[in-house]
Every structure is written in C-alpha cells, then in structure tokens.
Design an enzyme around this catalytic site. Structure first.
Site, PDB file in Angstrom:
ATOM      1  N   LYS A 199       0.877  -1.195  -0.103  1.00 36.20           N
ATOM      2  CA  LYS A 199       0.009   0.121   0.043  1.00 36.20           C
ATOM      3  C   LYS A 199       0.875   1.059  -0.142  1.00 36.20           C
ATOM      4  O   LYS A 199       1.696   1.658   0.880  1.00 36.20           O
ATOM      5  CB  LYS A 199      -1.009  -0.145   1.307  1.00 36.20           C
ATOM      6  CG  LYS A 199      -1.588   1.180   1.366  1.00 36.20           C
ATOM      7  CD  LYS A 199      -2.407   1.359   2.938  1.00 36.20           C
ATOM      8  CE  LYS A 199      -3.010   2.668   2.999  1.00 36.20           C
ATOM      9  NZ  LYS A 199      -3.665   2.650   4.587  1.00 36.20           N
ATOM     10  N   ASP A 248      -2.716  10.518   3.298  1.00 37.56           N
ATOM     11  CA  ASP A 248      -4.168  10.019   3.740  1.00 37.56           C
ATOM     12  C   ASP A 248      -4.714  11.101   4.401  1.00 37.56           C
ATOM     13  O   ASP A 248      -4.625  10.931   5.621  1.00 37.56           O
ATOM     14  CB  ASP A 248      -3.984   8.734   4.316  1.00 37.56           C
ATOM     15  CG  ASP A 248      -5.318   8.262   4.322  1.00 37.56           C
ATOM     16  OD1 ASP A 248      -6.241   8.798   3.563  1.00 37.56           O
ATOM     17  OD2 ASP A 248      -5.681   7.290   5.353  1.00 37.56           O
ATOM     18  N   LYS A 271     -10.390  12.563   8.068  1.00 36.18           N
ATOM     19  CA  LYS A 271      -9.907  12.226   9.297  1.00 36.18           C
ATOM     20  C   LYS A 271      -9.878  13.587   9.969  1.00 36.18           C
ATOM     21  O   LYS A 271      -9.667  14.839   9.798  1.00 36.18           O
ATOM     22  CB  LYS A 271      -8.460  11.721   9.162  1.00 36.18           C
ATOM     23  CG  LYS A 271      -8.281  10.541   8.397  1.00 36.18           C
ATOM     24  CD  LYS A 271      -6.616  10.195   8.389  1.00 36.18           C
ATOM     25  CE  LYS A 271      -6.384   8.883   7.656  1.00 36.18           C
ATOM     26  NZ  LYS A 271      -7.010   7.623   8.527  1.00 36.18           N
ATOM     27  N   ASP A 294       1.638   6.336   5.322  1.00 33.95           N
ATOM     28  CA  ASP A 294       0.732   5.561   4.814  1.00 33.95           C
ATOM     29  C   ASP A 294       1.158   4.764   3.397  1.00 33.95           C
ATOM     30  O   ASP A 294       0.521   4.013   3.110  1.00 33.95           O
ATOM     31  CB  ASP A 294      -0.776   6.142   4.696  1.00 33.95           C
ATOM     32  CG  ASP A 294      -1.818   5.245   4.937  1.00 33.95           C
ATOM     33  OD1 ASP A 294      -1.619   4.235   5.683  1.00 33.95           O
ATOM     34  OD2 ASP A 294      -2.915   5.616   4.424  1.00 33.95           O
ATOM     35  N   ASP A 299     -12.257   6.642   3.449  1.00 32.01           N
ATOM     36  CA  ASP A 299     -10.722   6.315   4.563  1.00 32.01           C
ATOM     37  C   ASP A 299     -10.600   5.103   4.626  1.00 32.01           C
ATOM     38  O   ASP A 299      -9.373   4.720   5.048  1.00 32.01           O
ATOM     39  CB  ASP A 299     -11.173   6.928   5.772  1.00 32.01           C
ATOM     40  CG  ASP A 299      -9.768   7.093   6.600  1.00 32.01           C
ATOM     41  OD1 ASP A 299      -8.758   7.300   5.902  1.00 32.01           O
ATOM     42  OD2 ASP A 299      -9.934   7.358   7.739  1.00 32.01           O
ATOM     43  N   GLU A 318      -9.196   3.385   2.146  1.00 34.00           N
ATOM     44  CA  GLU A 318      -8.442   3.533   0.633  1.00 34.00           C
ATOM     45  C   GLU A 318      -7.476   2.399   0.609  1.00 34.00           C
ATOM     46  O   GLU A 318      -7.140   2.145  -0.608  1.00 34.00           O
ATOM     47  CB  GLU A 318      -7.977   5.080   0.465  1.00 34.00           C
ATOM     48  CG  GLU A 318      -6.697   5.263   1.016  1.00 34.00           C
ATOM     49  CD  GLU A 318      -6.585   5.008   2.747  1.00 34.00           C
ATOM     50  OE1 GLU A 318      -5.533   4.858   3.136  1.00 34.00           O
ATOM     51  OE2 GLU A 318      -7.456   5.440   3.274  1.00 34.00           O
ATOM     52  N   ARG A 345      -7.208  -0.785   1.134  1.00 33.89           N
ATOM     53  CA  ARG A 345      -7.782  -2.006   0.768  1.00 33.89           C
ATOM     54  C   ARG A 345      -8.345  -1.833  -0.557  1.00 33.89           C
ATOM     55  O   ARG A 345      -8.576  -2.561  -1.605  1.00 33.89           O
ATOM     56  CB  ARG A 345      -9.010  -2.621   1.488  1.00 33.89           C
ATOM     57  CG  ARG A 345     -10.142  -1.676   1.602  1.00 33.89           C
ATOM     58  CD  ARG A 345     -11.053  -2.111   2.750  1.00 33.89           C
ATOM     59  NE  ARG A 345     -10.174  -1.614   4.050  1.00 33.89           N
ATOM     60  CZ  ARG A 345     -11.045  -1.804   5.251  1.00 33.89           C
ATOM     61  NH1 ARG A 345     -12.194  -2.173   5.236  1.00 33.89           N
ATOM     62  NH2 ARG A 345     -10.429  -1.589   6.245  1.00 33.89           N
TER      63      ARG A 345
END
Length: 515
Positions: free
Chosen positions: A281, A286, A293, A304, A363, A365, A367
C-alpha cells in the site's frame, strides 16, 4: 515488456536541497584491546570477569570492576554503563546483553546500540569489541550498527559553530577474531539490506509536499540504478484506465498528483521460476478523502505509504545481495485527498478483476488500491506466493500495539514461515484470525462487496483484500499500522521515526525458505 504497461518517462522532480545525515564508516579489524579512545563491549548478566571485560579490567588495574561495583551495574539486557575518562580511555561503554544465548538478533541489537551511541557522539572513532567465535558475528554486529545509527535530519539548519554537526561522523570499528575478512560477508550479504532499510526509512520520513507518487517512482529508479537483473515499469493513469483499475483510480482522482502503479521485477533465479510477489500500500498522504480524518496525528499520514516503501526496498535488498530468486514488488501509489473530483461514499467501483465494491468510507482507501494491485500481480506474474504489506487499520494498533504487526493468512505453512522469519529478523508478527464471518459486514445491496463495515476492523480489511486473491495461491496480509512509525522510544536497530518494518522480515523469509 508487459502488454499491460505504459512506461512513464523519467521526470525532473524536486529532491531535497539538504544532504542526508552523515553516518559513521563501518570497518573491521582483528580482535585486540585498544590502549585509548572510545570502546564499547558487551557483558553478560552478573558481569563475569571474562573476555574483553577481563582484559580491560586488567589494563585499568581493576578500575573497571570497581566502577561496576560502585554503580551496581548487573549487565541485564538493555542496560548500559557509560564511564568517561576511565584509565586513559575517553569512554568505556558497557552494554548488558543478559543471560540468553547469543543469536544473530542479539548481536544485531548490540551493534544497533553501539550505532546509536555513535550517532550521538562526536568521538572520531568508536571501537566495538567482541571476543566470541560465533559465525559471522562481526557481520551481524555491523548490520545492527548500520541500522541503529540511522537518522534523518536533512531539513534541519545548523549554525557553523553548532557542535552537534560533527556527531555521528567518523568511524565505527568492529573488532572480532574474524578480523578484516568479516567485511566481505557484511558487504555481500548484509550491507545491501542495511541500504534497503535506509532507503525505505527515507521514503517514509519524507514529507508529503516532497514525496508523492511520481517522486516515489523517481526515488525507486535512483535506488535501483545500475543494478543487474532488474526491470522497472510503471502504470500511469491511461494505463490503469485501460485495465479498468477502478480501485486505484477512485482513490487517486481527488488529488492533483496522479496515482501510479510501480512494478520492480528482479530476476535472480531461473527464467521459468515463478516469482515471489510482494505488494505494498502506497498512500503518500491520507487525509481520508471525503470521509476526512480528524486533525489529531494527521501529520503522520505521510507514513501511509510504508507498505510500498517496504516491499520495494525488500526487492532492493534481494537485488543488492544477488539473491538467487525471482521476486516482484508492486507498489500501489496514490494520494487520498478531498476535492471536487474525489470519490464519494456510496459510489460503486469496478476493479480490474470485474468485481465491484460500494464505498462505505473513502478512508478505507488502502484496501481499495490493493484490490487492483494484488489482482494485477497475480494476472501478470503468476507468482509462487503473494504477501501484501500495508498500514491498513487503526484497529490492529489497538489489538497489538507497537510490539507486533498483524498477520492474516489462509495458508498455515506460509504464516508459520513468516512468523519464524520475523523472530529471526527482529520484526515480530502475531497471527490474527481470518474468519469467514468477517465477510458478513461486507455484503452490499448494490455491489459485490462493501469496502468496510461491521466486525473487527483489521480482520474485515484482510477479508476484503482476500476476495481478490485466488483460493489456491499462498497469501498473507501484514497489517503494519502499529509498527511502521515509532513516535516515542525506538529499538536498538530502529530509532525513533520510520522503521522500514517488513524489509528485514521479507529478506529473512527469502533467505530461510526460498534460496
């Protein structure tokens, strides 16, 4: 070249203006007790009068033992006694290693502690003494020292008279019975891994205004430049659109900085040998997208992309030490931003596989991008196995803290091998359940799946990714959200900040089970 790939030309992208932090040059020498300077030595619990301790105590006419007794130093693992100006030495540093048997991990931790001491010291030369005969001890000590002395201060300004500028420079000498010859083992087998760890830490630590998908690609090209048996290819937005990578595109379309899928293919084994696939990933920042968030800790979301940094750097380690395997790293790179073009909660996304999902939260994201990345890796490379690495969920941090990364797998053999490799490498995993019931919360009335909702968050995330993995493919998902960044106290081989968790683990996994 892949029939799927559109290769993006090298871009003139901004790099940091400041140089990286200086590090001590690591060298090797035959075991001997220096007569002066700064020396570091290990002592077992109880501080027995043996080895380097006995020699230095004799050379100091018993002053070393008197100092140990006066300070009630016992040599417990992780303890330290720093003695400046003892018997003609600038510093004598005693490092407790406890009672456990000496293993490579113990040696690496010892080296890491000396590396950290060296990073904070202005002494031009620090000598680490190890009298034991353990095989490759010097290489593991040096490896630990290289990891422990890491620091990232390229954006800090310094006055010309700042005495901290000289700290961490000079030489760190590893003195063992193996002597200078130990350097050959280190340079061939462990220095490439140390370089890879440093590369991953640098990538993770860079701020998001410097590092975004296109820059990550450029940094990867630089890291692999000149390495044999390596091919780097990149999917840009038109290539992803052609393939129908709706997951990747949905996450990246809210940002002015377009997503990329980076593929690094290393061929160190037979041409017809199925590669090991490592997928990461790579969310370079993010915000949570439309499901934005809160502000607390939001700055850390530059990390991230740690999974992408780790898998890319793991293959860098394999290529650097000429590992006799084939391996591919796939980095799913995107910036998750809210904007007028961003994906909405409630949107239905069609992925490369044709499978669809309903966005319950933008959020979730990680996956989303991994759904396309893991499917692509399977379709393009037909791998022997696949391991994905991601800072996926906060719930894994709640469950395991910063002691273990979460391991999810349907394959008991692969799970056991990764766990054992983590123990050897100092990157520990804890296997978590991957129960079929976790899929209940992912049912959607309008699509094949939802991207979240209900049940244990980490398990649901793993279950979602597993929907894009072939049933007969050995697969493991590593949720490293609690391990990728250490805000407080670090470990001997991983100072505060970015850890590069996964690089050493995957390298050791390959060493132990696939070479």
């Amino acid at each position: 070249m892949s029939r799927f790939l559109s290769v993006v030309a090298a871009l003139a992208l901004p790099l940091a203006a400041a140089d990286a932090a200086a590090e001590r040059r690591i060298s090797f020498a035959p075991y001997a007790l220096p007569g002066s300077g700064t020396v570091a030595l290990a002592v077992r619990e109880g501080v027995p009068g043996e080895g380097a301790f006995a020699q230095l105590n004799a050379a100091s006419n018993g002053a070393l033992r008197r100092a140990v007794d006066a300070m009630q130093f016992e040599g417990k693992r992780g303890s330290k006694l720093d003695l400046p100006g003892l018997a003609g030495y600038d510093r004598v540093i005693l490092l407790g290693i406890g009672e456990e048997p000496v293993t490579p991990r113990v040696l690496e931790d010892l080296g890491g502690r000396v590396g950290q001491e060296g990073a904070a010291s202005a002494s031009p030369r620090i000598e680490l003494l190890w009298v034991g005969e353990e095989a490759d001890a010097a290489a593991h000590l040096a490896f630990g020292a290289a990891l422990g002395q890491y620091r990232f201060d390229k954006y800090k300004s310094r006055d010309a008279e700042d005495d901290t500028a000289a700290r961490g420079e000079g030489e760190l000498v590893v003195r063992t019975p193996a002597g200078v010859a130990a350097g050959e083992v280190y340079r061939a087998q462990w220095q490439p891994v140390a370089t890879a760890v440093k590369t991953a830490r640098d990538l993770v630590t860079e701020p998001a205004n410097v590092l975004y998908p296109e820059v990550f690609v450029e940094r990867a090209r630089e890291a692999f430049d000149g390495m044999p048996n390596v091919r780097i290819e990149v999917l840009d937005v038109p290539a992803m659109e052609k393939l129908g990578m709706g997951g990747m595109l949905a996450v990246g379309k809210g940002s002015a900085r377009p997503p990329r899928l980076l593929v690094v293919h290393y061929t160190g084994g037979a041409r017809d040998q199925a590669p090991l696939a490592f997928v990461g990933k790579g969310i370079t920042f993010d915000t949570g997208g439309i499901s934005i968030k809160g502000s607390s800790g939001l700055w850390r979301m530059k990390y991230d992309m740690a999974g992408a940094a780790s898998v890319t750097s793991a293959v860098l380690a394999l290529a650097g030490r000429r590992a006799p395997v084939n391996a591919v790293a796939v980095a799913a790179l995107a910036e998750n931003m809210p904007s007028g073009t961003a994906a909405h909660p409630g949107d239905v996304v069609t992925t490369m596989s044709g499978k669809t999902f309903e966005i319950m939260s933008t959020d979730a994201e990680g996956r989303m991008v991994l759904s396309d990345a893991v499917y692509y890796a399977q379709q393009e490379f037909e791998p022997k196995l696949l391991v994905d690495v991601a800072t996926l969920t906060g719930s894994i941090v709640t469950a395991l803290g910063d002691e273990y990364a979460g391991l999810f797998s349907r394959d008991d053999t692969l799970a056991a091998q990764l766990t054992a490799a983590g123990e050897l490498a100092g990157e520990d995993l804890w296997r978590m359940p991957l129960h079929e019931s976790y899929g209940e919360g992912l049912k959607s009335p309008v699509a094949d799946l939802r991207n979240g909702g209900g049940g244990p968050g980490a398990g649901v995330g793993a279950h979602f990714i597993g929907n894009w993995i072939a049933d007969d493919l050995p697969w493991a998902h590593l949720d490293i959200a609690g391990m990728a960044w250490r805000e407080s106290e670090g470990t001997p081989t991983s100072p505060t900040g970015a850890t590069a968790f996964g690089v050493r683990l995957l390298d050791r996994f390959v060493r132990e089970y696939h070479q």
